[in-house]
Design an enzyme around this catalytic site. Structure first.
Site, PDB file in Angstrom:
ATOM      1  N   GLU A 234      18.050  28.355 -34.147  1.00 11.55           N
ATOM      2  CA  GLU A 234      18.471  27.012 -32.627  1.00 11.55           C
ATOM      3  C   GLU A 234      17.717  27.020 -32.207  1.00 11.55           C
ATOM      4  O   GLU A 234      18.054  28.349 -31.402  1.00 11.55           O
ATOM      5  CB  GLU A 234      20.330  27.232 -33.261  1.00 11.55           C
ATOM      6  N   CYS A 268      22.219  22.975 -25.872  1.00 15.77           N
ATOM      7  CA  CYS A 268      21.143  22.463 -26.372  1.00 15.77           C
ATOM      8  C   CYS A 268      21.264  20.687 -26.921  1.00 15.77           C
ATOM      9  O   CYS A 268      20.950  20.523 -26.905  1.00 15.77           O
ATOM     10  CB  CYS A 268      20.712  23.551 -27.854  1.00 15.77           C
TER      11      CYS A 268
END
Length: 464
Positions: A234, A268
């Site tokens: 990720e 993110c």
């Protein structure tokens, strides 16, 4: 070895933590293997029970020991946001528990006379979860709870910036009745992790990493150099938003301010570039500036603070450098940073909103991971799609429009893992979290994320 956590609040040491040497790390892995050998035979009801009781135990400890304040001191998140993150963590675990039995059940194949055929989703073994600091509770929990539900043992190697969290989670699972070694605090330095990943035969069966693109490449290389093991990544994002003339304007503006500046933009999937249709450009910029000015920059331990410091001086310098380079190339500030009262210290960065930007600027091309946003005017849908896809990242994108059919048509053209309509900066634990291009590899959350923590095994029996 004992190491220190330096707080972005004041640059002072806030906590200490111990790291494992190579021998201690190997012993922890051996305990994990022993625990997993028995755990993989437990019922789903028992696995669910342990996960839910762990969340109860965490909540009790958090209230008693002030975990929210500790998170604020470690990485700068305002206390109210840290408390909210704990609630989100629990909701994520509850969602995965609700999905697990069906997601991991045997899959029966169509009946074939004389045969019994099915696919079983078997535990993969010992999972190393390398977690990021920006959301110290919700980042690791998908792998921790998902791994336990899938029948695995999990080693939590948290970021040194938020090192205490791995211990908290391990203690919560131990209090919930998890066998010793099933969920472990696994603080090691990079050299130790590299040595463990290189050991043959492999001591670790899967690596889940959340962090930078550079870090993802390093983990992927290390995991593949000497052994074949599953790897989930990720990574970063440069997530775009598109604002169309028919949007719910009063709803859209504050949501996009929050999407850009929540957690000081250190997400993110934070909104990092906004494309606004020319028909509403002036109105949007004016409203966005007014909403941004409502943010309160300050000490994250202060209840009034809505924008805390970024995690360290290097992160602050990166944001300031991107903004300075954009201004030097012709961008223009529409929010005056000096209008925000700012505590002393290098980690406090006032929110930056820039217009007259172009795609070549680093502010619009590379991850900022801080409280700065560029706004760009677009003429039509075709230009919007081109601009949004013009990135090496592909985590999320958001569309702000009342036209559902148009949103779907645009979404179909976007190279990204998740497309939102009238929402941003959000993870639904029942949906897969994925990235394309440099934003990631693999999947977490949802029934697909649970299955990603298993390996398929085929049973092909001929009956006689």
């Amino acid at each position: 070895m004992t190491e220190s956590i330096v707080s972005p609040i004041d640059g002072q040491v806030a906590f200490h933590f111990d790291t494992l040497d190579l021998g201690s790390a190997r012993a922890a892995i051996e305990r994990a293997h022993a625990a997993q050998t028995a755990w993989k035979r437990t019922s789903m009801a028992e696995r669910v029970g342990v996960c839910l009781r762990a969340m109860d135990a965490f909540a009790l400890a958090a209230n008693a020991d002030g975990y929210a304040e500790a998170i604020a001191k470690m990485m700068g998140k305002p206390v109210a946001e840290a408390r909210g993150e704990a609630k989100t963590m629990r909701a994520r675990v509850e969602a995965l528990c609700g999905l697990a039995e069906r997601a991991l059940a045997d899959e029966l194949l169509p009946e074939l006379p004389g045969f019994h055929r099915f696919i079983r989703h078997e535990p993969i073994g010992v999972v190393l979860d390398i977690a990021a600091w920006n959301y110290p509770l919700v980042v690791p929990i998908g792998v921790v709870a998902g791994g336990v539900l899938a029948g695995n043992a999990v080693l939590i190697k948290h970021s040194p910036q938020t090192a205490l969290v791995g211990r908290w989670l391990a203690e919560a699972f131990a209090s919930a009745g998890a066998p010793a070694g099933l969920v472990s605090d696994f603080m090691c330095d990079h050299a130790t992790i590299a040595e463990l990943l290189a050991t043959r035969p492999s001591l670790i069966d899967q690596v889940a990493f959340t962090g930078s693109v550079r870090g993802g490449h390093e983990v992927f290389r290390a995991a593949a150099q000497h052994n074949f093991m599953a790897v989930g990544l990720e990574l970063g994002g440069k997530d775009p938003a598109l604002v169309l003339p028919d949007c719910d304007f009063e709803f859209t503006v504050p949501n996009l301010v929050e999407g850009a500046f929540y957690n000081a933009g250190q997400s993110c999937c934070a909104v990092e570039r906004i494309y606004v249709h020319a028909d509403i450009w002036d109105r949007f910029v004016e409203a966005y500036v007014a909403e941004t000015r409502k943010l309160v920059l300050g000490n994250p331990l202060d209840a009034a603070t809505t924008l805390g410091p970024v995690v360290n001086p290097a992160a602050a310098a990166r944001v300031r450098d991107q903004v300075a380079a954009a201004l030097a190339s012709g961008a223009r500030r529409v929010v005056d940073p000096s209008s925000f009262a700012r505590p002393d210290g290098p980690c406090y960065v006032a929110p930056e909103v820039l217009v007259d930007v172009d795609p070549t600027m680093e502010l619009m091309a590379e991850e900022t991971f801080g409280p700065a946003i560029g706004l760009m005017k677009i003429r039509d849908h075709a230009e919007a799609i081109q601009r949004m896809n013009d990135s090496r990242y592909g985590l999320t994108a958001s569309l702000w429009t009342r036209d559902d059919e148009l949103a779907l048509a645009i979404a179909n053209e976007l190279d990204t893992g998740t497309v939102f309509q009238n929402r941003c900066d959000y993870l639904d634990p029942t949906m897969p979290w994925v990235g394309v291009k440099d934003s990631g590899h693999g999947v977490t959350l949802s029934h697909l994320g649970l299955r990603a923590l298993t390996r398929p095994k085929s049973f092909h029996f001929r009956r006689r």
